[in-house]
Write a protein that holds these residues in place. Structure first.
Motif, PDB file in Angstrom:
ATOM      1  N   LEU A  86       0.948  -1.140   0.094  1.00  0.00           N
ATOM      2  CA  LEU A  86      -0.098   0.071  -0.067  1.00  0.00           C
ATOM      3  C   LEU A  86       0.801   1.159   0.139  1.00  0.00           C
ATOM      4  O   LEU A  86       1.647   1.432   0.896  1.00  0.00           O
ATOM      5  CB  LEU A  86      -0.899  -0.011   1.255  1.00  0.00           C
ATOM      6  N   PHE A  87       0.810   2.009  -1.136  1.00  0.00           N
ATOM      7  CA  PHE A  87       1.738   3.280  -1.320  1.00  0.00           C
ATOM      8  C   PHE A  87       0.924   4.545  -1.212  1.00  0.00           C
ATOM      9  O   PHE A  87      -0.192   4.690  -1.606  1.00  0.00           O
ATOM     10  CB  PHE A  87       2.586   3.044  -2.711  1.00  0.00           C
ATOM     11  N   LEU A  88       1.653   5.612  -0.819  1.00  0.00           N
ATOM     12  CA  LEU A  88       1.065   6.998  -1.059  1.00  0.00           C
ATOM     13  C   LEU A  88       2.457   7.547  -1.615  1.00  0.00           C
ATOM     14  O   LEU A  88       3.528   7.600  -1.245  1.00  0.00           O
ATOM     15  CB  LEU A  88       0.939   7.693   0.139  1.00  0.00           C
ATOM     16  N   LEU A  89       2.244   7.963  -3.125  1.00  0.00           N
ATOM     17  CA  LEU A  89       3.187   8.490  -3.860  1.00  0.00           C
ATOM     18  C   LEU A  89       3.034   9.787  -4.225  1.00  0.00           C
ATOM     19  O   LEU A  89       1.712  10.116  -4.279  1.00  0.00           O
ATOM     20  CB  LEU A  89       3.458   7.721  -5.359  1.00  0.00           C
ATOM     21  N   GLY A  90       3.875  10.761  -4.522  1.00  0.00           N
ATOM     22  CA  GLY A  90       3.567  11.989  -4.960  1.00  0.00           C
ATOM     23  C   GLY A  90       3.686  12.098  -6.427  1.00  0.00           C
ATOM     24  O   GLY A  90       4.430  11.405  -6.926  1.00  0.00           O
ATOM     25  N   VAL A  91       2.966  12.959  -6.891  1.00  0.00           N
ATOM     26  CA  VAL A  91       2.856  12.996  -8.434  1.00  0.00           C
ATOM     27  C   VAL A  91       3.009  14.618  -8.448  1.00  0.00           C
ATOM     28  O   VAL A  91       2.047  15.346  -8.921  1.00  0.00           O
ATOM     29  CB  VAL A  91       1.481  12.701  -8.893  1.00  0.00           C
ATOM     30  N   ASP A 101      -2.349   0.364  -4.207  1.00  0.00           N
ATOM     31  CA  ASP A 101      -2.524  -0.748  -3.181  1.00  0.00           C
ATOM     32  C   ASP A 101      -2.500  -2.305  -4.504  1.00  0.00           C
ATOM     33  O   ASP A 101      -3.245  -2.468  -5.045  1.00  0.00           O
ATOM     34  CB  ASP A 101      -4.012  -0.988  -2.599  1.00  0.00           C
ATOM     35  N   THR A 102      -1.052  -2.684  -4.155  1.00  0.00           N
ATOM     36  CA  THR A 102      -0.682  -3.870  -5.190  1.00  0.00           C
ATOM     37  C   THR A 102      -1.611  -5.028  -4.991  1.00  0.00           C
ATOM     38  O   THR A 102      -2.027  -5.929  -5.809  1.00  0.00           O
ATOM     39  CB  THR A 102       0.763  -4.233  -5.121  1.00  0.00           C
TER      40      THR A 102
END
Length: 188
Positions: A86-91, A101-102
């Motif tokens: 489960l990731f929180l990435l910046g764009v 969420d993979t």
């Protein structure tokens, strides 16, 4: 990348047509060199119910997680949070955050100006086990309690296009991600 065509796109797991977009999910990318058995599944559509019963689900999700961790160049896509895929990435180019969420699989961009409000609403829905709806421009996040957790439905212009159940076992990670989103979005 495959396109979804209602009634024509078939589930790569069962081979049957997927009638509506909301019944489907598109599997994430992974490094096929390190997980060659999964090569035929990469970026393909599956029924959510087929994915939930897929015996190799955890292995696929883990391989997708590893690709993100290995390929994430911090200067282009900041990684703010990761737990069990489960990731929180910046764009930054889009002034947005990406929740990915993979295991779900699930992916949605959240406009930066609306991120803190969304995070607060999702946390309240989890804590109070209540239904809530959060508009993010033309997209809407709807959370509704279920027997096994919370059902998250994404809609665009009032048409549902993605839906997944976040089980009770995954809610602590989702709550931590939302707290981090709130923190990053507000700069606190």
């Amino acid at each position: 990348m495959p396109f979804f065509i209602p009634g024509s796109t078939t589930c790569v797991l069962c081979g049957k047509p997927i009638q509506q977009r909301v019944e489907a999910t598109q599997l994430p990318l992974l490094d096929v060199a390190s997980a060659p058995a999964f090569a035929p599944l990469v970026r393909r559509f599956v029924h959510r119910h087929c994915w939930e019963g897929y015996p190799q689900r955890d292995g696929y999700a883990h391989a997708a997680r590893e690709l993100i961790l290995q390929a994430n160049p911090e200067e282009i896509t900041p990684l703010y949070f990761e737990r069990d895929g489960l990731f929180l990435l910046g764009v930054p180019a889009a002034r947005a955050f990406r929740v990915k969420d993979t295991w779900g699989p699930f992916e949605a961009d959240v406009p930066a100006p609306k991120a803190a409000r969304l995070a607060k609403g999702v946390l309240a829905a989890f804590e109070q086990q209540m239904t809530s709806e959060h508009a993010l421009g033309s997209a809407t996040w709807r959370l509704a309690p279920s027997k096994r957790g919370v059902v998250l439905t994404l809609s665009s212009e009032e048409e549902a296009f993605d839906q997944m159940e976040i089980p009770l076992t995954k809610q602590p990670a989702w709550s931590d991600l939302m707290r981090k989103l709130q923190q990053v979005a507000t700069g606190t």
